[in-house]
Design a protein around this motif. Structure first.
Motif, PDB file in Angstrom:
ATOM      1  N   GLU A  55       0.838  -1.191   0.000  1.00 52.61           N
ATOM      2  CA  GLU A  55       0.000   0.000   0.000  1.00 52.61           C
ATOM      3  C   GLU A  55       0.875   1.244   0.000  1.00 52.61           C
ATOM      4  O   GLU A  55       1.967   1.241   0.554  1.00 52.61           O
ATOM      5  CB  GLU A  55      -0.902   0.031   1.238  1.00 52.61           C
ATOM      6  N   ILE A  56       0.348   2.277  -0.615  1.00 49.35           N
ATOM      7  CA  ILE A  56       0.941   3.610  -0.527  1.00 49.35           C
ATOM      8  C   ILE A  56      -0.197   4.523  -0.100  1.00 49.35           C
ATOM      9  O   ILE A  56      -1.244   4.568  -0.754  1.00 49.35           O
ATOM     10  CB  ILE A  56       1.556   4.065  -1.857  1.00 49.35           C
ATOM     11  N   ASP A  57       0.016   5.206   1.015  1.00 51.41           N
ATOM     12  CA  ASP A  57      -1.018   6.084   1.572  1.00 51.41           C
ATOM     13  C   ASP A  57      -2.361   5.357   1.689  1.00 51.41           C
ATOM     14  O   ASP A  57      -3.401   5.866   1.275  1.00 51.41           O
ATOM     15  CB  ASP A  57      -1.176   7.354   0.715  1.00 51.41           C
ATOM     16  N   ASN A  58      -2.315   4.136   2.211  1.00 49.35           N
ATOM     17  CA  ASN A  58      -3.492   3.280   2.421  1.00 49.35           C
ATOM     18  C   ASN A  58      -4.193   2.866   1.128  1.00 49.35           C
ATOM     19  O   ASN A  58      -5.321   2.391   1.169  1.00 49.35           O
ATOM     20  CB  ASN A  58      -4.494   3.942   3.371  1.00 49.35           C
ATOM     21  N   ARG A  59      -3.557   3.026   0.003  1.00 48.44           N
ATOM     22  CA  ARG A  59      -4.118   2.597  -1.288  1.00 48.44           C
ATOM     23  C   ARG A  59      -3.466   1.282  -1.685  1.00 48.44           C
ATOM     24  O   ARG A  59      -2.233   1.195  -1.758  1.00 48.44           O
ATOM     25  CB  ARG A  59      -3.849   3.668  -2.344  1.00 48.44           C
ATOM     26  N   LEU A  60      -4.276   0.265  -1.940  1.00 47.50           N
ATOM     27  CA  LEU A  60      -3.773  -1.042  -2.354  1.00 47.50           C
ATOM     28  C   LEU A  60      -3.155  -0.927  -3.738  1.00 47.50           C
ATOM     29  O   LEU A  60      -3.820  -0.489  -4.683  1.00 47.50           O
ATOM     30  CB  LEU A  60      -4.912  -2.065  -2.372  1.00 47.50           C
ATOM     31  N   ILE A  61      -1.877  -1.299  -3.853  1.00 47.82           N
ATOM     32  CA  ILE A  61      -1.198  -1.225  -5.146  1.00 47.82           C
ATOM     33  C   ILE A  61      -0.660  -2.579  -5.602  1.00 47.82           C
ATOM     34  O   ILE A  61      -0.219  -2.716  -6.733  1.00 47.82           O
ATOM     35  CB  ILE A  61      -0.052  -0.185  -5.132  1.00 47.82           C
ATOM     36  N   GLY A  62      -0.701  -3.581  -4.723  1.00 48.71           N
ATOM     37  CA  GLY A  62      -0.211  -4.899  -5.109  1.00 48.71           C
ATOM     38  C   GLY A  62      -0.421  -5.893  -3.999  1.00 48.71           C
ATOM     39  O   GLY A  62      -0.750  -5.526  -2.864  1.00 48.71           O
ATOM     40  N   TYR A  63      -0.230  -7.163  -4.351  1.00 50.96           N
ATOM     41  CA  TYR A  63      -0.420  -8.217  -3.357  1.00 50.96           C
ATOM     42  C   TYR A  63       0.247  -9.514  -3.805  1.00 50.96           C
ATOM     43  O   TYR A  63       0.549  -9.703  -4.984  1.00 50.96           O
ATOM     44  CB  TYR A  63      -1.915  -8.461  -3.099  1.00 50.96           C
ATOM     45  N   ILE A  64       0.472 -10.358  -2.824  1.00 53.54           N
ATOM     46  CA  ILE A  64       0.974 -11.706  -3.051  1.00 53.54           C
ATOM     47  C   ILE A  64       0.203 -12.609  -2.110  1.00 53.54           C
ATOM     48  O   ILE A  64      -0.142 -12.206  -0.996  1.00 53.54           O
ATOM     49  CB  ILE A  64       2.500 -11.799  -2.792  1.00 53.54           C
ATOM     50  N   GLY A  65      -0.086 -13.811  -2.578  1.00 47.42           N
ATOM     51  CA  GLY A  65      -0.817 -14.723  -1.707  1.00 47.42           C
ATOM     52  C   GLY A  65      -0.547 -16.169  -2.049  1.00 47.42           C
ATOM     53  O   GLY A  65      -0.172 -16.498  -3.177  1.00 47.42           O
TER      54      GLY A  65
END
Length: 160
Positions: A55-65
């Motif tokens: 996250e950047i400034d509480n904005r989701l920008i990526g993930y891994i799972g």
């Protein structure tokens, strides 16, 4: 991208961000999201899976799972919004997943990647994953083989 703004944290399965996950995947995968929005919702609600978000400034920008089971881990998905690619976000997500594996005593991490996805293959190879096998016709829409890649955890000094 200033590093102090990027945060990597474990995703809480009670959060309801399946639409955001789906939107990123739909944007970045060559053939659209590999999962439907409903599949994201079901998957993200499974507390036995491990997801980390960038996250950047509480904005989701990526993930891994993925899943950690006994001595093996499996990465199911890794996605980073187009606006933040080539800024080491995927690297930081992967490193955080590896750290969790280390903490859980995982020795090997596996993943599948489309045979045509050269960018992902190079990324994983740079991060010490090796191709070990091929799954014929694993993907659909379009039908394509999957390369199975494996990462063997390195032993830390003093660990036996």
């Amino acid at each position: 991208m200033p590093k102090q703004r990027l945060s990597i944290r474990r995703y809480n399965f009670h959060e309801e961000k399946s639409h955001q996950f789906y939107s990123i995947a739909e944007q970045v995968f060559n053939y659209g999201s590999p999962w439907t929005e409903d599949q994201y919702e079901e998957t993200l609600a499974r507390d036995m899976l491990v997801f980390f978000v960038a996250e950047i400034d509480n904005r989701l920008i990526g993930y891994i799972g993925g899943q950690l089971l006994f001595s093996e881990g499996e990465i199911y998905i890794l996605a980073v919004s187009e606006d933040f690619q080539k800024q080491r976000v995927a690297y930081h997500l992967l490193e955080r997943f590896k750290e969790e594996c280390e903490e859980q005593g995982i020795r090997t991490i596996f993943l599948e990647v489309r045979k045509s996805n050269q960018v992902a293959q190079r990324f994983y190879e740079k991060n010490l994953f090796k191709e070990i096998s091929v799954r014929k016709n694993y993907y659909n829409k379009p039908v394509e083989d999957a390369l199975i890649m494996r990462y063997i955890m390195r032993k830390k000094e003093g660990r036996e």
